[in-house]
Design an enzyme around this catalytic site. Structure first.
Site, PDB file in Angstrom:
ATOM      1  N   TRP A  11       0.828  -1.144   0.011  1.00 43.87           N
ATOM      2  CA  TRP A  11       0.065   0.079  -0.042  1.00 43.87           C
ATOM      3  C   TRP A  11       0.871   1.139  -0.034  1.00 43.87           C
ATOM      4  O   TRP A  11       0.476   2.279  -0.644  1.00 43.87           O
ATOM      5  CB  TRP A  11      -0.974  -0.063   1.252  1.00 43.87           C
ATOM      6  CG  TRP A  11      -1.876   1.253   1.269  1.00 43.87           C
ATOM      7  CD1 TRP A  11      -2.490   1.506   2.525  1.00 43.87           C
ATOM      8  CD2 TRP A  11      -2.646   1.876   0.085  1.00 43.87           C
ATOM      9  NE1 TRP A  11      -3.385   2.735   2.098  1.00 43.87           N
ATOM     10  CE2 TRP A  11      -3.538   2.656   0.957  1.00 43.87           C
ATOM     11  CE3 TRP A  11      -2.663   1.669  -1.287  1.00 43.87           C
ATOM     12  CZ2 TRP A  11      -4.477   3.581   0.034  1.00 43.87           C
ATOM     13  CZ3 TRP A  11      -3.456   2.560  -1.881  1.00 43.87           C
ATOM     14  CH2 TRP A  11      -4.475   3.300  -1.254  1.00 43.87           C
ATOM     15  N   TYR A  48       6.145  -7.283  -2.048  1.00 43.43           N
ATOM     16  CA  TYR A  48       4.994  -6.684  -1.922  1.00 43.43           C
ATOM     17  C   TYR A  48       4.188  -6.069  -3.074  1.00 43.43           C
ATOM     18  O   TYR A  48       2.929  -6.537  -3.124  1.00 43.43           O
ATOM     19  CB  TYR A  48       5.139  -5.665  -1.119  1.00 43.43           C
ATOM     20  CG  TYR A  48       5.602  -6.180   0.316  1.00 43.43           C
ATOM     21  CD1 TYR A  48       4.959  -6.936   1.159  1.00 43.43           C
ATOM     22  CD2 TYR A  48       6.743  -5.730   0.788  1.00 43.43           C
ATOM     23  CE1 TYR A  48       5.406  -7.209   2.668  1.00 43.43           C
ATOM     24  CE2 TYR A  48       7.326  -6.265   2.032  1.00 43.43           C
ATOM     25  CZ  TYR A  48       6.494  -6.873   2.940  1.00 43.43           C
ATOM     26  OH  TYR A  48       6.911  -7.227   4.231  1.00 43.43           O
ATOM     27  N   LYS A 105      -5.135   0.523   8.252  1.00 44.85           N
ATOM     28  CA  LYS A 105      -6.366   0.120   8.634  1.00 44.85           C
ATOM     29  C   LYS A 105      -6.400  -0.890   9.774  1.00 44.85           C
ATOM     30  O   LYS A 105      -5.532  -1.653   9.685  1.00 44.85           O
ATOM     31  CB  LYS A 105      -7.135  -0.313   7.533  1.00 44.85           C
ATOM     32  CG  LYS A 105      -7.594   0.707   6.218  1.00 44.85           C
ATOM     33  CD  LYS A 105      -8.155  -0.255   5.284  1.00 44.85           C
ATOM     34  CE  LYS A 105      -8.329   0.880   3.852  1.00 44.85           C
ATOM     35  NZ  LYS A 105      -8.970   0.344   2.685  1.00 44.85           N
ATOM     36  N   LYS A 190     -14.372  -4.129   8.133  1.00 49.07           N
ATOM     37  CA  LYS A 190     -14.653  -4.684   6.667  1.00 49.07           C
ATOM     38  C   LYS A 190     -13.551  -5.961   6.556  1.00 49.07           C
ATOM     39  O   LYS A 190     -13.980  -7.029   5.897  1.00 49.07           O
ATOM     40  CB  LYS A 190     -14.604  -3.869   5.448  1.00 49.07           C
ATOM     41  CG  LYS A 190     -13.479  -2.941   5.565  1.00 49.07           C
ATOM     42  CD  LYS A 190     -12.150  -3.719   4.794  1.00 49.07           C
ATOM     43  CE  LYS A 190     -11.007  -3.040   4.702  1.00 49.07           C
ATOM     44  NZ  LYS A 190      -9.969  -3.397   3.834  1.00 49.07           N
ATOM     45  N   ASP A 243     -15.812  -0.152   0.475  1.00 51.54           N
ATOM     46  CA  ASP A 243     -14.441  -1.070   0.868  1.00 51.54           C
ATOM     47  C   ASP A 243     -14.861  -2.489   0.811  1.00 51.54           C
ATOM     48  O   ASP A 243     -14.188  -3.496   0.827  1.00 51.54           O
ATOM     49  CB  ASP A 243     -13.867  -0.472   2.119  1.00 51.54           C
ATOM     50  CG  ASP A 243     -12.284  -0.693   2.205  1.00 51.54           C
ATOM     51  OD1 ASP A 243     -11.730  -1.423   1.390  1.00 51.54           O
ATOM     52  OD2 ASP A 243     -11.806  -0.307   2.955  1.00 51.54           O
ATOM     53  N   ARG A 254      -6.218  -9.983   1.247  1.00 54.61           N
ATOM     54  CA  ARG A 254      -5.311 -10.718   2.102  1.00 54.61           C
ATOM     55  C   ARG A 254      -6.206 -11.407   2.895  1.00 54.61           C
ATOM     56  O   ARG A 254      -6.392 -12.620   3.425  1.00 54.61           O
ATOM     57  CB  ARG A 254      -4.179 -10.336   2.728  1.00 54.61           C
ATOM     58  CG  ARG A 254      -2.976  -9.930   2.015  1.00 54.61           C
ATOM     59  CD  ARG A 254      -2.190  -9.011   2.573  1.00 54.61           C
ATOM     60  NE  ARG A 254      -2.348  -7.851   2.423  1.00 54.61           N
ATOM     61  CZ  ARG A 254      -1.857  -6.764   3.040  1.00 54.61           C
ATOM     62  NH1 ARG A 254      -0.790  -6.968   4.228  1.00 54.61           N
ATOM     63  NH2 ARG A 254      -1.818  -5.439   2.600  1.00 54.61           N
ATOM     64  N   ASN A 255      -7.473 -10.645   3.567  1.00 56.76           N
ATOM     65  CA  ASN A 255      -8.350 -11.354   4.306  1.00 56.76           C
ATOM     66  C   ASN A 255      -9.363 -12.258   3.710  1.00 56.76           C
ATOM     67  O   ASN A 255      -9.644 -13.351   4.293  1.00 56.76           O
ATOM     68  CB  ASN A 255      -9.167 -10.073   4.903  1.00 56.76           C
ATOM     69  CG  ASN A 255      -7.972  -9.155   5.774  1.00 56.76           C
ATOM     70  OD1 ASN A 255      -7.972  -9.525   6.906  1.00 56.76           O
ATOM     71  ND2 ASN A 255      -7.744  -8.204   5.070  1.00 56.76           N
ATOM     72  N   GLU A 280      -4.854  -8.226   8.534  1.00 56.06           N
ATOM     73  CA  GLU A 280      -5.364  -7.571   9.595  1.00 56.06           C
ATOM     74  C   GLU A 280      -6.714  -7.914  10.307  1.00 56.06           C
ATOM     75  O   GLU A 280      -6.868  -7.596  11.351  1.00 56.06           O
ATOM     76  CB  GLU A 280      -5.625  -5.816   9.008  1.00 56.06           C
ATOM     77  CG  GLU A 280      -4.373  -5.215   8.992  1.00 56.06           C
ATOM     78  CD  GLU A 280      -3.708  -4.619  10.341  1.00 56.06           C
ATOM     79  OE1 GLU A 280      -4.408  -4.810  11.494  1.00 56.06           O
ATOM     80  OE2 GLU A 280      -2.745  -3.953  10.219  1.00 56.06           O
TER      81      GLU A 280
END
Length: 340
Positions: A11, A48, A105, A190, A243, A254-255, A280
């Site tokens: 990011w 990344y 986030k 989210k 989002d 990734r989530n 996260e």
């Protein structure tokens, strides 16, 4: 404006690639010296964000003082778990009244507070120009210059407008908000629903199931955010539903990918062991579940993801528990009263 990006993950690099088009005095800070040297040489992070190149005029350093001193705008893109220590370390170099943008986030541990509050506490007496940035912004797409939109929120209207001007371009549209709590909670929670979306896709439950999950997930996020002072309408904007849609439906997330792996029988620890990137949503689930249990907020999706993470329920058991809950009205009475 003299800008510095603190954090060289995907990011951070995507934002640098975007901001460098219109800004000549711009720095990227890497905590690891070897990473900084590699980026200086290759101008690309194959780890990344492969395929996205950092323009030559971007200064790359592993020296935090060099990255921070005399900068008018500092943008933080570290994992939420590292944010407090990072802010503490750079606070002694920060220019008074500089603008600090939180592009990370997540929530603070264990109280579930906003990351902007963590920043404000560390920078008290130095600056109160704190802005958060959140929206449906996958690094892979922003780095390529694909059209996107986001929200910047601050208690300081002038600071929000300055960041809006900084980021605004023909392929990146930026909106302003004063609801810093709502924007942050939307961006953080989210990730829990995105894990759940990955689980349901991993189980092959179909489009109807995903649509229901996203819709009820939004209700759950809103209920939690409003309990802490957020405006309900914020969750129906880019930092909320926007989002949420992006993160629940994209393999960039990734989530979402972590949820697919949970559905396929992997444990949380196995998932984390095989990735160098931060998921996260795992950390946020732990925080939000604890708070919801403590103060009595109904969070059924979050509760099942927590149980799944801890091996209490299997993916199929989690689905069964959600589908066989007691009958309810669709509209949350408290939220309805707030809108009225």
């Amino acid at each position: 404006m003299r800008i510095s990006m603190i954090g060289a993950g995907g990011w951070g690099i995507a934002m640098i690639a975007h901001l460098a088009h219109n800004n000549k005095d711009i720095t990227l800070y890497c905590r690891n010296q070897e990473t900084a040297l590699a980026l200086q040489k290759n101008r690309e992070s194959k780890k990344y964000l492969p395929g996205i190149f950092i323009p030559e005029h971007v200064h790359i350093t592993s020296n935090l003082k060099e990255a921070t001193i005399d900068k008018e705008c500092i943008i933080i893109s570290t994992p939420s778990s590292a944010l407090e220590d990072t802010i503490k370390d750079l606070s002694i170099y920060l220019k008074k009244d500089a603008i600090v943008v939180c592009a990370s986030k997540g929530l603070s541990y264990p109280d579930g507070g906003c990351l902007s509050d963590v920043i404000a506490k560390q920078l008290k007496g130095v600056t109160d120009n704190i802005v958060v940035l959140s929206g449906p912004n996958h690094a892979e797409e922003v780095g390529k210059g694909l059209p996107a939109a986001t929200v910047v929120a601050s208690k300081k209207e002038r600071a929000a407008h300055a960041v809006q001007d900084l980021y605004m371009s023909s392929n990146f549209r930026v909106y302003c908000s004063t609801d810093i709590i709502g924007v942050e909670y939307g961006g953080a929670l989210k990730n829990i629903i995105a894990i759940a979306s990955g689980v349901q896709d991993g189980l092959g439950l179909g489009d109807n199931s995903r649509a229901a999950l996203i819709t009820r997930g939004l209700n759950e996020i809103t209920r939690f955010g409003v309990a802490f002072g957020a405006k309900p309408e914020t969750f129906y904007g880019l930092s909320g539903i926007g989002d949420l849609i992006a993160t629940c439906t994209s393999t960039h997330s990734r989530n979402y990918n972590a949820g697919i792996k949970l559905a396929n029988g992997m444990t949380k620890n196995q998932i984390l062991a095989e990735t160098s990137m931060v998921v996260e949503g795992f950390r946020t689930t732990e925080i939000v579940y604890s708070i919801a249990q403590k103060i009595g907020i109904d969070m059924p999706i979050t509760s099942e993801i927590y149980r799944l993470m801890h091996g209490i329920h299997s993916p199929r058991q989690a689905v069964d528990c959600l589908m066989t809950r007691s009958k309810k009205n669709e509209t949350d009475k408290r939220l309805h009263e707030i809108f009225e």
